[in-house]
Design an enzyme around this catalytic site. Structure first.
Site, PDB file in Angstrom:
ATOM      1  N   THR A  54       1.576  -1.452  -8.143  1.00  0.00           N
ATOM      2  CA  THR A  54       0.426  -1.472  -7.593  1.00  0.00           C
ATOM      3  C   THR A  54      -0.241  -0.044  -7.452  1.00  0.00           C
ATOM      4  O   THR A  54      -1.457   0.199  -7.245  1.00  0.00           O
ATOM      5  CB  THR A  54       0.589  -2.531  -6.312  1.00  0.00           C
ATOM      6  OG1 THR A  54       1.284  -3.450  -6.723  1.00  0.00           O
ATOM      7  CG2 THR A  54      -0.526  -2.484  -5.720  1.00  0.00           C
ATOM      8  N   ALA A  60      -8.465   2.462  -5.962  1.00  0.00           N
ATOM      9  CA  ALA A  60      -8.328   4.007  -5.698  1.00  0.00           C
ATOM     10  C   ALA A  60      -9.439   4.481  -4.494  1.00  0.00           C
ATOM     11  O   ALA A  60     -10.185   5.603  -4.765  1.00  0.00           O
ATOM     12  CB  ALA A  60      -8.811   4.811  -7.135  1.00  0.00           C
ATOM     13  N   HIS A  63      -9.378   4.287   2.437  1.00  0.00           N
ATOM     14  CA  HIS A  63     -10.110   3.328   3.395  1.00  0.00           C
ATOM     15  C   HIS A  63     -10.111   3.779   4.668  1.00  0.00           C
ATOM     16  O   HIS A  63      -8.953   3.990   5.142  1.00  0.00           O
ATOM     17  CB  HIS A  63      -9.504   2.014   3.078  1.00  0.00           C
ATOM     18  CG  HIS A  63     -10.401   0.969   3.569  1.00  0.00           C
ATOM     19  ND1 HIS A  63     -11.651   0.821   3.754  1.00  0.00           N
ATOM     20  CD2 HIS A  63      -9.801  -0.400   4.227  1.00  0.00           C
ATOM     21  CE1 HIS A  63     -12.034  -0.326   4.426  1.00  0.00           C
ATOM     22  NE2 HIS A  63     -10.848  -1.009   4.634  1.00  0.00           N
ATOM     23  N   VAL A 186      17.985  -2.362  -8.325  1.00  0.00           N
ATOM     24  CA  VAL A 186      19.022  -3.041  -7.480  1.00  0.00           C
ATOM     25  C   VAL A 186      19.381  -4.348  -8.070  1.00  0.00           C
ATOM     26  O   VAL A 186      18.480  -5.210  -7.713  1.00  0.00           O
ATOM     27  CB  VAL A 186      19.012  -2.814  -6.229  1.00  0.00           C
ATOM     28  CG1 VAL A 186      20.015  -3.423  -5.125  1.00  0.00           C
ATOM     29  CG2 VAL A 186      18.377  -1.497  -5.894  1.00  0.00           C
ATOM     30  N   LYS A 264     -11.746  -8.532  -0.229  1.00  0.00           N
ATOM     31  CA  LYS A 264     -13.229  -7.829  -0.007  1.00  0.00           C
ATOM     32  C   LYS A 264     -13.925  -7.616  -0.968  1.00  0.00           C
ATOM     33  O   LYS A 264     -15.098  -7.195  -0.690  1.00  0.00           O
ATOM     34  CB  LYS A 264     -12.683  -6.168   0.104  1.00  0.00           C
ATOM     35  CG  LYS A 264     -11.589  -5.993   1.336  1.00  0.00           C
ATOM     36  CD  LYS A 264     -11.141  -4.412   1.429  1.00  0.00           C
ATOM     37  CE  LYS A 264      -9.914  -4.243   2.397  1.00  0.00           C
ATOM     38  NZ  LYS A 264     -10.528  -4.565   3.607  1.00  0.00           N
ATOM     39  N   ARG A 325      -1.388  -6.982  -6.383  1.00  0.00           N
ATOM     40  CA  ARG A 325      -1.034  -6.869  -4.939  1.00  0.00           C
ATOM     41  C   ARG A 325       0.055  -7.593  -4.455  1.00  0.00           C
ATOM     42  O   ARG A 325      -0.008  -8.908  -4.820  1.00  0.00           O
ATOM     43  CB  ARG A 325      -2.579  -6.503  -4.485  1.00  0.00           C
ATOM     44  CG  ARG A 325      -2.358  -6.434  -2.880  1.00  0.00           C
ATOM     45  CD  ARG A 325      -3.411  -6.061  -2.290  1.00  0.00           C
ATOM     46  NE  ARG A 325      -4.239  -7.082  -2.243  1.00  0.00           N
ATOM     47  CZ  ARG A 325      -4.532  -8.029  -1.032  1.00  0.00           C
ATOM     48  NH1 ARG A 325      -3.747  -7.704   0.080  1.00  0.00           N
ATOM     49  NH2 ARG A 325      -5.436  -8.944  -1.305  1.00  0.00           N
TER      50      ARG A 325
END
Length: 330
Positions: A54, A60, A63, A186, A264, A325
């Site tokens: 991500t 980029a 914010h 892991v 958004k 995301r």
């Protein structure tokens, strides 16, 4: 940087005070902070490099957090992160441009929502928003598509380099003693007595007193290794289009949409590299590896792009990329 496998030469003696799992921007930032203390720390990632998920495939933007829910943890952290990264980027040489944003209203309902967004921004401590009329909006952005009714200006929104940021964090962490372990997924976690966690990787065991879960898309998998089931990560796919640098004169600000609960919205924004970006989409999917673009996604972006900035759609496309995301039910 050191050989990513070198820190586990003697598994019996390799006891770290802290192991940070996940070398994205969050994990690298945590490792850099821990490097300031007298601790033996490891930064562990399954990938062959830092910031490969991500952290490298997003919009980029630096914010301000103006539209976060007032009083929320997100609002507090985004605001503080903006302050810290704004200062750090100058010291570390991270490319950043505070070009400002315009939250564009395309209908009467969106226009009516702008005052409440400005009020929420003020409750978050950001008081610099300003209403912009349609006339002023088109003077500032003459290539904007027809029909915009006004905007909310957010002058401190910035564009930033998403690649240099985790690289700077990781470099400072490693230089100050953090051991970077790449290609080290892991596989299992177990107790090893005396409060020690035993993390098994393909290159041998890793022992740590504390484990920080910064594993992004795999954070819920790691959480369950500790017998917790507090959240589930559902990848939210975002597809983006990058236009050639010849398109850069078309847009001066970050052009945002009035946000919804899920996203958004699609934005048009310059990049610090001189390109112009359109996106992202927002689609919840089950596959945490599905980083391929889709015909429907790109077609949807083009349709929205034609409304936001018709002239942009005639420009040459340099690249298409997809980010996932780590969305959760919380």
């Amino acid at each position: 940087m050191p050989n990513p496998q070198s820190a586990i030469r003697n598994p019996q003696s390799a006891i770290f005070d802290v192991a940070v799992i996940g070398a994205g921007v969050v994990g690298c930032a945590i490792a850099r902070e821990l490097a300031r203390y007298r601790l033996r720390c490891a930064l562990v990632d399954a990938a062959s490099d830092i910031g490969t998920a991500t952290s490298k495939a997003n919009t980029a933007l630096l914010h301000t957090g103006f539209d976060a829910k007032p009083g929320s943890l997100e609002a507090r952290l985004v605001r503080r992160g903006y302050e810290l990264l704004s200062n750090y980027s100058r010291d570390a040489g991270i490319p950043i441009e505070p070009i400002g944003a315009l939250l564009v209203a395309w209908d009467a309902e969106q226009l009516a929502a702008l005052p409440s967004i400005a009020e929420s921004a003020a409750r978050n401590g950001y008081t610099a928003t300003r209403h912009v009329s349609a006339e002023e909006l088109y003077r500032a952005e003459p290539h904007l598509g027809p029909g915009a009714m006004g905007a909310l200006e957010v002058p401190h929104e910035s564009i930033i380099c998403p690649f240099t940021t985790p690289l700077a964090f990781a470099t400072q962490a490693v230089v100050n003693g953090v051991e970077l372990l790449l290609n080290s997924p892991v596989q299992t976690i177990a107790g090893a007595g005396d409060g020690i966690h035993l993390l098994r990787t393909p290159h041998g065991p890793l022992r740590a007193r504390y484990v920080v879960n910064a594993a992004g898309l795999q954070a819920d998998v790691l959480d369950r290794q500790f017998c917790h089931e507090t959240f589930t990560v559902t990848p939210r796919r975002g597809e983006l289009i990058v236009f050639d640098k010849l398109a850069r004169p078309l847009v001066s600000h970050i052009l945002l949409q009035v946000p919804t609960k899920v996203s958004k919205g699609v934005l048009v924004s310059p990049t610090v590299f001189g390109n112009v970006m359109l996106g992202p989409t927002a689609e919840d999917i089950p596959d945490k590896t599905a980083t391929g673009s889709t015909g429907a996604g790109i077609a949807g972006l083009c349709e929205r792009g034609r409304r936001i900035m018709p002239e942009l759609m005639a420009e040459e496309v340099t690249a298409v990329y997809v980010g996932l995301r780590a969305a959760t039910e919380h």
